[in-house]
Design a protein around this motif. Structure first.
Motif, short mmCIF file in Angstrom:
data_model
loop_
_atom_site.label_atom_id
_atom_site.label_comp_id
_atom_site.label_asym_id
_atom_site.label_seq_id
_atom_site.Cartn_x
_atom_site.Cartn_y
_atom_site.Cartn_z
N ALA A 141 0.81 -1.22 0.00
CA ALA A 141 0.00 0.00 0.00
C ALA A 141 0.85 1.27 0.00
O ALA A 141 0.33 2.36 0.22
CB ALA A 141 -0.94 0.01 1.20
N GLY A 142 2.13 1.13 -0.27
CA GLY A 142 2.97 2.30 -0.34
C GLY A 142 4.42 1.98 -0.03
O GLY A 142 4.77 0.84 0.31
N LYS A 143 5.26 2.99 -0.15
CA LYS A 143 6.70 2.84 0.05
C LYS A 143 7.02 2.47 1.49
O LYS A 143 6.45 3.03 2.43
CB LYS A 143 7.41 4.14 -0.32
N GLU A 144 7.95 1.53 1.65
CA GLU A 144 8.36 1.11 2.98
C GLU A 144 8.93 2.30 3.76
O GLU A 144 9.69 3.11 3.23
CB GLU A 144 9.43 0.01 2.88
N GLY A 145 8.54 2.41 5.01
CA GLY A 145 9.04 3.48 5.86
C GLY A 145 8.17 4.72 5.87
O GLY A 145 8.42 5.66 6.63
N GLU A 146 7.13 4.75 5.03
CA GLU A 146 6.21 5.88 4.99
C GLU A 146 4.80 5.38 5.29
O GLU A 146 4.48 4.22 5.05
CB GLU A 146 6.23 6.55 3.61
N PRO A 147 3.93 6.25 5.82
CA PRO A 147 2.54 5.83 6.04
C PRO A 147 1.92 5.38 4.72
O PRO A 147 2.10 6.03 3.69
CB PRO A 147 1.85 7.09 6.57
N PRO A 148 1.20 4.26 4.71
CA PRO A 148 0.60 3.78 3.47
C PRO A 148 -0.29 4.84 2.82
O PRO A 148 -0.88 5.68 3.50
CB PRO A 148 -0.22 2.56 3.92
N ALA A 149 -0.40 4.75 1.50
CA ALA A 149 -1.22 5.70 0.75
C ALA A 149 -2.66 5.25 0.66
O ALA A 149 -3.52 6.00 0.15
CB ALA A 149 -0.65 5.88 -0.66
N ALA A 150 -2.94 4.05 1.12
CA ALA A 150 -4.28 3.49 0.98
C ALA A 150 -4.46 2.36 1.98
O ALA A 150 -3.52 1.98 2.69
CB ALA A 150 -4.49 2.98 -0.45
N VAL A 151 -5.67 1.85 2.03
CA VAL A 151 -6.02 0.76 2.94
C VAL A 151 -6.41 -0.46 2.11
O VAL A 151 -7.17 -0.32 1.14
CB VAL A 151 -7.20 1.18 3.85
N PRO A 152 -5.92 -1.65 2.42
CA PRO A 152 -6.29 -2.83 1.64
C PRO A 152 -7.80 -3.09 1.68
O PRO A 152 -8.42 -3.00 2.75
CB PRO A 152 -5.53 -3.97 2.33
N LEU A 153 -8.37 -3.42 0.53
CA LEU A 153 -9.80 -3.68 0.43
C LEU A 153 -10.09 -5.11 -0.01
O LEU A 153 -10.88 -5.81 0.61
CB LEU A 153 -10.44 -2.69 -0.55
N TYR A 154 -9.48 -5.54 -1.12
CA TYR A 154 -9.60 -6.92 -1.59
C TYR A 154 -8.19 -7.43 -1.86
O TYR A 154 -7.41 -6.76 -2.53
CB TYR A 154 -10.39 -7.01 -2.91
#
Length: 437
Positions: A141-154
């Protein structure tokens, strides 16, 4: 992702990467506002056999959310071929939805635009906490070490689907576990106008998914440790050649598949024209095309030797759909409530059962439905033998550049032109130069 998208014709421009945040009609730059607390717009990706099927599936769930919260959700189901272009246009125009689906392979690219709400600890807590989700899904959901850009859905992975009758007619008693076995079986199956393996030779993303996995098996990542493109390593060249050789050398893929880009390989499989296909959660589509569950079987994607696992035994990319919020939404509180609703245990069970995907929410996976044969293969693959595509800002450019190179090589194979190690390397060199320009 559920339906393999055609890769975008545009890439992330430098001006976009420089922190564009205008979306959803909002104007603030502090991560959203609540100017429109009773409405949300939602771009859903096409997960079912048709746009209309998705609307029929999602509308009752959105009505439930409206009844619970008083927030009305305006739904638009966007085809995969259009979705990335639509998202990138929204980041530059300021006209976009509040909440949207993104393919998880785009996460780092879209994260670098600054247009999406970062899912830090506080935002995750608003939807029940990060630890509700399986690690591999959050990692994509995004680059390692940074807050994810999204939330897993499926969550999804690849499996090998095979036609039981065609296998029995050819005297084949079990699905292939290795690539050598697949080619050997494929030659028995490719006769009388029928073919062994389906492919989507003009679908850039599908090309990337397949060659990335083969690259892992050949010890190639396509990017070095610094995130720099490395498309011409021996392993990368060998992976691309192996995939195209299924048509060019082994002749187990029909030449016409070089032009496929809209899931035609699934239709061929459902109609008994092709005996095998590599796909993500295909049961819904097979059923929609009149195929009965007992007509087909499912097995892990082959590996070079032995059984699937980590490293060179990787047999799938980590596939799936993530749910993102434009940070300038006019209804930030409502957007978070909607993400919480869609990722609740109850909704995850409903939606993932319907779409044939794996819930990225741990508690929802306990439902017996996800122990069915197809979903067990997908779930086990995600847990033990899948790797995320490179989480680099120019991942979407990678899909376009290398996906196009593979498309061109398939066209060569279909035309009867030789596909050699040298010609593969030349195409990949061109793709790397495109990335660097």
């Amino acid at each position: 992702m559920r339906h393999l998208r055609a890769a975008a014709a545009i890439t992330l421009a430098v001006s976009v990467v420089a922190g564009v945040t205008g979306c959803g009609g909002g104007t603030s730059s502090d991560g959203g506002s609540n100017e429109s607390p009773k409405t949300l717009t939602y771009w859903a990706s096409n997960q079912g056999p048709s746009i209309e099927a998705d609307k029929k599936i999602l509308t009752p769930e959105l009505k439930k959310f409206e009844k619970e919260t008083g927030i009305k959700v305006k739904l638009e189901v966007v085809p995969w071929a259009d979705l990335l272009n639509r998202i990138l246009a929204a980041t530059t125009s300021g006209q976009g939805p509040d909440v949207l689906n993104i393919g998880n392979t785009w996460s780092a690219s879209l994260q670098s635009t600054g247009a999406l709400l970062p899912w830090d600890d506080e935002n995750f807590e608003a939807i029940g906490g990060r630890d509700r989700f399986i690690d591999s899904a959050v990692a994509s959901a995004g680059k390692e070490g940074e807050p994810p850009a999204a939330v897993p859905l499926y969550s999804l992975s690849y499996a090998l689907y095979y036609n039981k009758k065609m296998f029995a007619d050819a005297g084949i008693t079990a699905p292939p576990a290795t690539w050598d076995q697949l080619v050997e079986d494929g030659r028995k199956l490719s006769k009388d106008g029928k073919w062994a393996l389906g492919a989507e030779g003009s679908n850039l993303s599908n090309n990337i998914h397949q060659t990335f996995v083969l690259g892992q098996q050949h010890g190639a990542d396509f990017f070095d440790e610094q995130g720099k493109a490395d498309f011409t390593s021996d392993g990368a060249v060998a992976a691309v050649k192996q995939y195209v050789d299924f048509m060019a050398k082994d002749r187990i893929i029909a030449p016409g598949n070089a032009e496929y880009a809209q899931n035609q390989s699934l239709t061929d499989f459902a109609k008994g024209r092709t005996a095998m296909v590599l796909w993500q959660a295909a049961a819904t589509t097979f059923a929609a095309q009149g195929m009965k569950p007992e007509d087909w079987g499912v097995a892990p994607v082959p590996v070079p030797a032995g059984a699937p696992g980590a490293g060179k035994q990787t047999n799938s990319m980590v596939a799936g759909i993530n749910m993102a919020v434009f940070r300038n939404t006019r209804n930030i509180d409502g957007a978070k409530k909607f993400v919480k609703f869609m990722t609740s245990d109850a909704e995850q069970k409903i939606l993932c059962k319907t779409y044939g995907s794996i819930p990225p929410v741990k508690a929802a996976q306990s439902d017996p439905a996800f122990a069915a044969p197809e979903l067990k293969v997908l779930r086990d693959t995600l847990a033990t033998s899948a790797a995320p595509l490179p989480q680099v800002p120019n991942e979407s450019q990678f899909e376009t550049a290398v996906g196009t190179a593979v498309k061109e090589l398939f066209a060569d194979a279909a035309a009867g032109n030789p596909v050699t190690t040298e010609s593969v390397k030349a195409r990949l060199e061109k793709a790397q130069q495109t990335m660097q320009s």
